[in-house]
Design a protein around this motif. Structure first.
Motif, PDB file in Angstrom:
ATOM      1  N   GLN A 132       3.541  27.593  35.618  1.00  0.00           N
ATOM      2  CA  GLN A 132       3.558  27.560  37.073  1.00  0.00           C
ATOM      3  C   GLN A 132       2.144  27.249  37.556  1.00  0.00           C
ATOM      4  O   GLN A 132       1.168  27.601  36.899  1.00  0.00           O
ATOM      5  CB  GLN A 132       4.067  28.880  37.641  1.00  0.00           C
ATOM      6  N   ILE A 133       2.060  26.563  38.703  1.00  0.00           N
ATOM      7  CA  ILE A 133       0.779  26.065  39.187  1.00  0.00           C
ATOM      8  C   ILE A 133       0.399  26.771  40.481  1.00  0.00           C
ATOM      9  O   ILE A 133       1.236  26.968  41.367  1.00  0.00           O
ATOM     10  CB  ILE A 133       0.844  24.541  39.417  1.00  0.00           C
ATOM     11  N   VAL A 134      -0.860  27.141  40.577  1.00  0.00           N
ATOM     12  CA  VAL A 134      -1.433  27.691  41.810  1.00  0.00           C
ATOM     13  C   VAL A 134      -2.474  26.686  42.313  1.00  0.00           C
ATOM     14  O   VAL A 134      -3.449  26.408  41.618  1.00  0.00           O
ATOM     15  CB  VAL A 134      -2.083  29.067  41.576  1.00  0.00           C
ATOM     16  N   LEU A 135      -2.244  26.140  43.490  1.00  0.00           N
ATOM     17  CA  LEU A 135      -3.139  25.137  44.065  1.00  0.00           C
ATOM     18  C   LEU A 135      -4.036  25.799  45.108  1.00  0.00           C
ATOM     19  O   LEU A 135      -3.548  26.353  46.091  1.00  0.00           O
ATOM     20  CB  LEU A 135      -2.327  24.008  44.698  1.00  0.00           C
ATOM     21  N   VAL A 136      -5.338  25.748  44.890  1.00  0.00           N
ATOM     22  CA  VAL A 136      -6.312  26.253  45.853  1.00  0.00           C
ATOM     23  C   VAL A 136      -7.048  25.041  46.409  1.00  0.00           C
ATOM     24  O   VAL A 136      -7.883  24.442  45.727  1.00  0.00           O
ATOM     25  CB  VAL A 136      -7.300  27.238  45.205  1.00  0.00           C
ATOM     26  N   SER A 137      -6.737  24.645  47.639  1.00  0.00           N
ATOM     27  CA  SER A 137      -7.234  23.378  48.165  1.00  0.00           C
ATOM     28  C   SER A 137      -7.048  23.337  49.668  1.00  0.00           C
ATOM     29  O   SER A 137      -6.315  24.150  50.246  1.00  0.00           O
ATOM     30  CB  SER A 137      -6.468  22.210  47.510  1.00  0.00           C
ATOM     31  N   ASP A 138      -7.724  22.344  50.299  1.00  0.00           N
ATOM     32  CA  ASP A 138      -7.455  22.094  51.719  1.00  0.00           C
ATOM     33  C   ASP A 138      -6.180  21.292  51.905  1.00  0.00           C
ATOM     34  O   ASP A 138      -5.708  21.095  53.022  1.00  0.00           O
ATOM     35  CB  ASP A 138      -8.640  21.387  52.388  1.00  0.00           C
ATOM     36  N   GLY A 139      -5.614  20.797  50.799  1.00  0.00           N
ATOM     37  CA  GLY A 139      -4.355  20.063  50.866  1.00  0.00           C
ATOM     38  C   GLY A 139      -4.498  18.601  51.222  1.00  0.00           C
ATOM     39  O   GLY A 139      -3.489  17.897  51.374  1.00  0.00           O
ATOM     40  N   ASN A 140      -5.725  18.115  51.354  1.00  0.00           N
ATOM     41  CA  ASN A 140      -5.947  16.723  51.728  1.00  0.00           C
ATOM     42  C   ASN A 140      -6.168  15.878  50.476  1.00  0.00           C
ATOM     43  O   ASN A 140      -7.247  15.867  49.906  1.00  0.00           O
ATOM     44  CB  ASN A 140      -7.158  16.607  52.660  1.00  0.00           C
ATOM     45  N   SER A 141      -5.113  15.191  50.049  1.00  0.00           N
ATOM     46  CA  SER A 141      -5.201  14.310  48.885  1.00  0.00           C
ATOM     47  C   SER A 141      -5.395  12.883  49.385  1.00  0.00           C
ATOM     48  O   SER A 141      -4.694  12.431  50.301  1.00  0.00           O
ATOM     49  CB  SER A 141      -3.927  14.404  48.056  1.00  0.00           C
ATOM     50  N   ASN A 142      -6.341  12.167  48.812  1.00  0.00           N
ATOM     51  CA  ASN A 142      -6.652  10.838  49.326  1.00  0.00           C
ATOM     52  C   ASN A 142      -6.659   9.753  48.260  1.00  0.00           C
ATOM     53  O   ASN A 142      -7.083   8.624  48.527  1.00  0.00           O
ATOM     54  CB  ASN A 142      -8.000  10.858  50.053  1.00  0.00           C
ATOM     55  N   THR A 143      -6.206  10.062  47.077  1.00  0.00           N
ATOM     56  CA  THR A 143      -6.120   9.040  46.034  1.00  0.00           C
ATOM     57  C   THR A 143      -5.073   9.467  45.011  1.00  0.00           C
ATOM     58  O   THR A 143      -4.688  10.635  44.951  1.00  0.00           O
ATOM     59  CB  THR A 143      -7.480   8.831  45.336  1.00  0.00           C
ATOM     60  N   GLY A 144      -4.585   8.500  44.250  1.00  0.00           N
ATOM     61  CA  GLY A 144      -3.648   8.808  43.178  1.00  0.00           C
ATOM     62  C   GLY A 144      -2.234   9.035  43.657  1.00  0.00           C
ATOM     63  O   GLY A 144      -1.816   8.564  44.719  1.00  0.00           O
ATOM     64  N   GLU A 145      -1.470   9.810  42.888  1.00  0.00           N
ATOM     65  CA  GLU A 145      -0.061  10.074  43.136  1.00  0.00           C
ATOM     66  C   GLU A 145       0.158  10.765  44.482  1.00  0.00           C
ATOM     67  O   GLU A 145      -0.598  11.650  44.876  1.00  0.00           O
ATOM     68  CB  GLU A 145       0.501  10.955  42.007  1.00  0.00           C
ATOM     69  N   ASP A 146       1.203  10.328  45.177  1.00  0.00           N
ATOM     70  CA  ASP A 146       1.575  10.979  46.433  1.00  0.00           C
ATOM     71  C   ASP A 146       1.933  12.442  46.178  1.00  0.00           C
ATOM     72  O   ASP A 146       2.651  12.757  45.215  1.00  0.00           O
ATOM     73  CB  ASP A 146       2.773  10.244  47.046  1.00  0.00           C
ATOM     74  N   VAL A 147       1.432  13.344  47.016  1.00  0.00           N
ATOM     75  CA  VAL A 147       1.623  14.778  46.790  1.00  0.00           C
ATOM     76  C   VAL A 147       3.099  15.151  46.838  1.00  0.00           C
ATOM     77  O   VAL A 147       3.587  15.937  46.014  1.00  0.00           O
ATOM     78  CB  VAL A 147       0.823  15.604  47.816  1.00  0.00           C
ATOM     79  N   GLU A 148       3.834  14.601  47.788  1.00  0.00           N
ATOM     80  CA  GLU A 148       5.252  14.939  47.895  1.00  0.00           C
ATOM     81  C   GLU A 148       6.001  14.531  46.629  1.00  0.00           C
ATOM     82  O   GLU A 148       6.817  15.292  46.095  1.00  0.00           O
ATOM     83  CB  GLU A 148       5.867  14.262  49.117  1.00  0.00           C
ATOM     84  N   SER A 149       5.726  13.334  46.119  1.00  0.00           N
ATOM     85  CA  SER A 149       6.371  12.892  44.881  1.00  0.00           C
ATOM     86  C   SER A 149       5.963  13.777  43.706  1.00  0.00           C
ATOM     87  O   SER A 149       6.785  14.090  42.842  1.00  0.00           O
ATOM     88  CB  SER A 149       5.995  11.436  44.591  1.00  0.00           C
ATOM     89  N   ALA A 150       4.694  14.182  43.695  1.00  0.00           N
ATOM     90  CA  ALA A 150       4.220  15.053  42.612  1.00  0.00           C
ATOM     91  C   ALA A 150       4.912  16.412  42.649  1.00  0.00           C
ATOM     92  O   ALA A 150       5.288  16.958  41.605  1.00  0.00           O
ATOM     93  CB  ALA A 150       2.707  15.222  42.719  1.00  0.00           C
ATOM     94  N   LEU A 151       5.091  16.964  43.842  1.00  0.00           N
ATOM     95  CA  LEU A 151       5.768  18.259  43.968  1.00  0.00           C
ATOM     96  C   LEU A 151       7.229  18.152  43.557  1.00  0.00           C
ATOM     97  O   LEU A 151       7.782  19.069  42.933  1.00  0.00           O
ATOM     98  CB  LEU A 151       5.647  18.767  45.403  1.00  0.00           C
TER      99      LEU A 151
END
Length: 836
Positions: A121-140
């Protein structure tokens, strides 16, 4: 249900049967032959490796956790050490690893995909602003499919930061008025003050001091003109009068390229009309009224013209024109549409409407919400549902879902499918048009393959949040159909009612199909069913359907689209029909606030798949669009503002409304750049971010392109199409053989602060949100343990039973035959003794 790993082995039965039939015909020992055939068939069945799937629940008291810590440069405004503190707390309880993302860009999606293994299981600590690479929604979604739950921990913002951008078209028409937006974003939601200055080619054209309290503010700048062809620069600067952490993102460049007026042709245009004033001012208009020599044109405007004006060959010419990616606008009047014999004519084939009066006011946007949990209805109740019950429930729910998707009464609708267990999933990947048979059948195939999950939670509340997000992207009337066993649970029920009430207040109707079962925990303290209570709680008097236990047959009354539309007003005493903007998200209408009325219109019916953008208060279409092949068609079903004796649409062409006409023509034009010579297409970019540029050669010649004077290496990627990847430096303006490209601050500094869309994506894919590290330290480990429970289907081989059956039959046959032989021998011995 028995399945087979090697079903091809059953082909061996054919020669066994042939041989057996032959021996039966030739031989006398029929019992022996039949038994051997049966034994052979059983052995072949065992070779086919029969198996069954047995469901069981697995759990892990010490789940494997991966912490992804965003430590890129945009995170400097947040409190330090959040991920490290969380790592220390979790590593003492369970196996935990820490992954750090650093640098001047953030690839959250790539990290989620990389570390989603299904057993962690993954715990993401971030501002949530992804600006390169795989789309976050697709990754989730990928993580969810793998079986990895992603939790989101929001760090605390310590310092505010302000950034600026300019939005607007890069390609503009010389001397035309344009609108650009200055977008100012702050990391926190607090009161800030700043002064902005906007320069056009180093000339100050707008400045102002702003007090802003919201995270993002859009400042429209209208009537911006460029009077010379070629490259131009817009530059925005903001001077903070409040605290600002880093000034690096306080200046923004936008490249603008001015082109000649696009060439269009008009047919039947009344040059004295308001429509003509707009077209002649903004475009290079040819008024020959013919459909010859149209290859160099971008659009055709047909004004109040009878259907018999066009021959079959001219209509075919227009179809070819559209298939080349061009556009057509047809304007109504007393000689057009229903007054111009368009009904069933050849020209009507390309239009988004049918020229017949109707009371139909359009299709609906439907979200089908399916409960695939094998729950008994509440988070506080132990799981006791059997695999057989789950499979039966799944079959019934999916069968009902497909019957709705295939319902002929819903052919004019768009439909999306959302499924939920203890998490939610966008099964259909957005809306599909039910009038399209292939799309409809593909969706039904997808639904048929959905699998249930054994869980003690049914997150209807999160499914409704996702449904609301889906419907917010659509226009028109909306409907949510929920199919569930009703096992909601008290806490989830309250959240569900809150979301459903908000949606219902915004015009969304609900239907709840309750798969009734006495085994489900579905009642409140008064013994009332939550499913039925939800419908009544949001203010609906109908929409609840309950099946009887042991059956799943229900006749849903979807009504008609007409019944679902809001009560439209009648025309005013003055014979006026107020205009309503039905879809504000379309390119044509997104920056226009429609006001005023029309006094008349052509009574038409939108075709399935068409977009109604503007309607009257009585629900009649005024502007309807669709795509025809590669082209675009818009139907304006009121007159040109003058008419012969009518003057129906005068207000449509006056004031701010006049932008609707230019936006419509611009939309059908698509790409306004003339297709001749060498045409460059290059987007603006960010410092450190490579960008792909494209050169199209419409004329013969050697393709050459220079970036700031240095020649580029071009690669041929298509017919007369060349590409190159550039990464221009420094920040500022750069030129590709005269074509402008702006380079701005690194993309990492574009969006500062918490991404407000991230929590919705996390919850929509089964994760949870923690608004502080303290909350996460106390809650994530327990939730990770709960989420480690999974329904696993084990393959259990059944070949031993077929082998035993074959052995028993064979030994039985041998034993019987041996007994017969012994008996015969004894009888022979007895006869011999008697003779002697």
């Amino acid at each position: 249900m028995v399945s087979f790993e090697n079903p091809e082995m059953f082909w061996l039965i054919i020669p066994v049967l042939i041989a057996g039939l032959y021996l039966l015909k030739k031989g006398t020992k029929k019992g022996l032959i039949i038994s051997r055939i049966i034994v052979a068939i059983l052995l072949i069945t065992a070779l086919a490796s029969p198996f069954i799937l047995v469901a069981r629940v697995t759990s892990d008291d010490n789940p494997n956790i991966v912490i992804i810590s965003d430590e890129t440069e945009s995170m400097e405004i947040f409190s330090n050490g959040s991920a490290s503190d969380l790592y220390e707390a979790l590593t003492a309880k369970t196996p935990t690893s820490l992954v750090r993302l650093t640098g001047d860009s953030t690839a959250i999606g790539d990290a989620i995909v990389q570390y989603s293994t299904g057993d962690n299981q993954i715990v993401l600590v971030s501002d949530g602003n992804s600006n390169t690479g795989e789309d976050v929604e697709s990754a989730l979604q990928f993580a969810k499919e793998m079986g990895t739950t992603v939790y989101y921990v929001q760090p605390e913002v310590q310092y505010n930061d302000i950034s600026v951008q300019i939005e607007g078209d890069k390609t503009v028409v010389r001397n035309n008025e344009n609108q650009f937006n200055i977008v100012v974003t702050q990391a926190m939601e607090q009161e800030i003050r700043y002064t902005y200055e906007l320069y056009s080619d180093d000339t100050l054209i707008s400045s102002r001091t702003i007090t802003q309290t919201e995270r993002t503010r859009t400042i429209p700048i209208t009537q911006v003109q460029f009077n010379t062809l070629g490259a131009h620069t817009l530059r925005a600067e903001i001077t903070p009068l409040s605290f600002d952490y880093d000034p690096i993102n306080n200046e923004f460049y936008k490249a603008v390229y001015a082109i000649p007026k696009p060439k269009i042709r008009t047919i039947g245009l009344d040059t004295n009309s308001p429509l003509a004033d707009i077209l002649l001012n903004l475009y290079d208009v040819s008024r020959t009224g013919e459909l010859a020599n149209i290859d160099s044109l971008k659009a055709i405007i047909i004004d109040n013209t009878h259907a018999n004006t066009f021959s079959e060959s001219e209509v075919e010419e227009m179809k070819s024109f559209l298939n080349d990616g061009k556009g057509i606008v047809v304007v109504g009047g007393d000689s057009s549409y229903n007054f111009g014999d368009y009904l069933n004519s050849s020209i009507e084939e390309i239009l988004p409407i049918r020229s017949e009066p109707t009371d139909w006011t359009g299709g609906r946007s439907i979200v089908l919400v399916l409960d695939l949990s094998g729950s008994v209805g509440g988070s506080d109740v132990a799981i006791n549902t059997t695999g057989k019950q789950i499979d039966e429930q799944r079959t019934e729910i999916l069968s009902m879902a497909n019957s709705i998707i295939d319902n002929e009464d819903l052919r004019d609708s768009d439909l999306a499918v959302v499924t939920f267990t203890d998490s939610v999933y966008d099964t259909s990947k957005g809306f599909i048009t039910l009038s399209n048979q292939n799309d409809r059948e593909n969706l039904m195939d997808t639904v048929s393959l959905l699998m249930p999950q054994l869980t003690d939670k049914s997150r209807l509340d999160e499914a409704l949040v996702l449904a609301e997000e889906e419907l917010n992207q659509k226009g028109g009337k909306s409907l949510v159909v929920i199919i569930s066993d009703g096992g909601i649970g008290s806490d989830i029920y309250e959240n569900s009612v809150g979301t459903a009430s908000r949606m219902h207040d915004n015009g969304v109707d609900f239907i709840f199909v309750h798969k009734y079962s006495t085994a489900s925990f579905q009642k409140d303290d008064n013994g009332d069913y939550y499913a039925e209570l939800l419908i009544s709680a949001i203010g609906q008097t109908d929409g609840y359907y309950r099946t009887e236990e042991g059956t799943f047959s229900v006749d849903i009354d979807f009504g008609t689209a007409d019944e679902d539309e809001p009560d439209f007003e009648e025309e005013t005493d003055m014979g006026e029909f107020p205009l309503i903007e039905l879809n504000s998200r379309h390119f044509i209408t997104k920056n226009i606030d429609i006001e005023g009325s029309v006094t008349g219109y052509n009574d038409v019916t939108p075709k399935a798949g068409a977009d109604r953008l503007i309607i009257t208060s009585t629900g009649k279409p005024i502007l309807t669009t669709w795509r025809y092949g590669l082209g675009r068609v818009a139907a304006i079903t009121t007159d040109n503002g003058l008419g012969s004796n009518n003057m129906w649409g005068t207000e449509l062409y006056s004031g701010n409304n006049s932008k609707l006409i230019s936006s419509t023509v611009n939309w059908v034009i698509g790409n306004p750049i003339e297709e001749s010579g060498a045409v460059v297409d290059a987007p603006d970019t960010w410092y450190g971010t490579p960008v792909t540029i494209e050169l199209t050669m419409y004329d013969e010649g050697i393709p050459t392109l220079k970036l700031d004077g240095d020649e580029l290496d071009l690669s041929l990627t298509g017919t007369n199409v060349y590409e190159a990847v550039i990464e221009p430096e420094p920040i500022g303006m750069h030129y590709l053989s005269g074509y402008p490209v702006a380079v701005n601050y690194a993309v990492e500094y574009r969006n500062m602060g918490i991404n407000e869309g991230m929590p919705g994506l996390i919850t929509a894919n089964g994760g949870s949100i923690y608004t502080s590290v303290t909350e996460a330290r106390s809650g994530i480990f327990q939730e990770a343990q709960e989420n480690s429970e999974k329904l696993v289907k084990d393959s259990v081989s059944q070949k031993i039973y077929f082998l035993l059956a074959a052995l028993i039959i064979f030994l039985g046959e041998v034993t019987v035959r041996r007994f017969k032989e012994i008996k015969e021998m004894k009888e022979q011995e007895k006869e011999m003794k008697l003779k002697s």
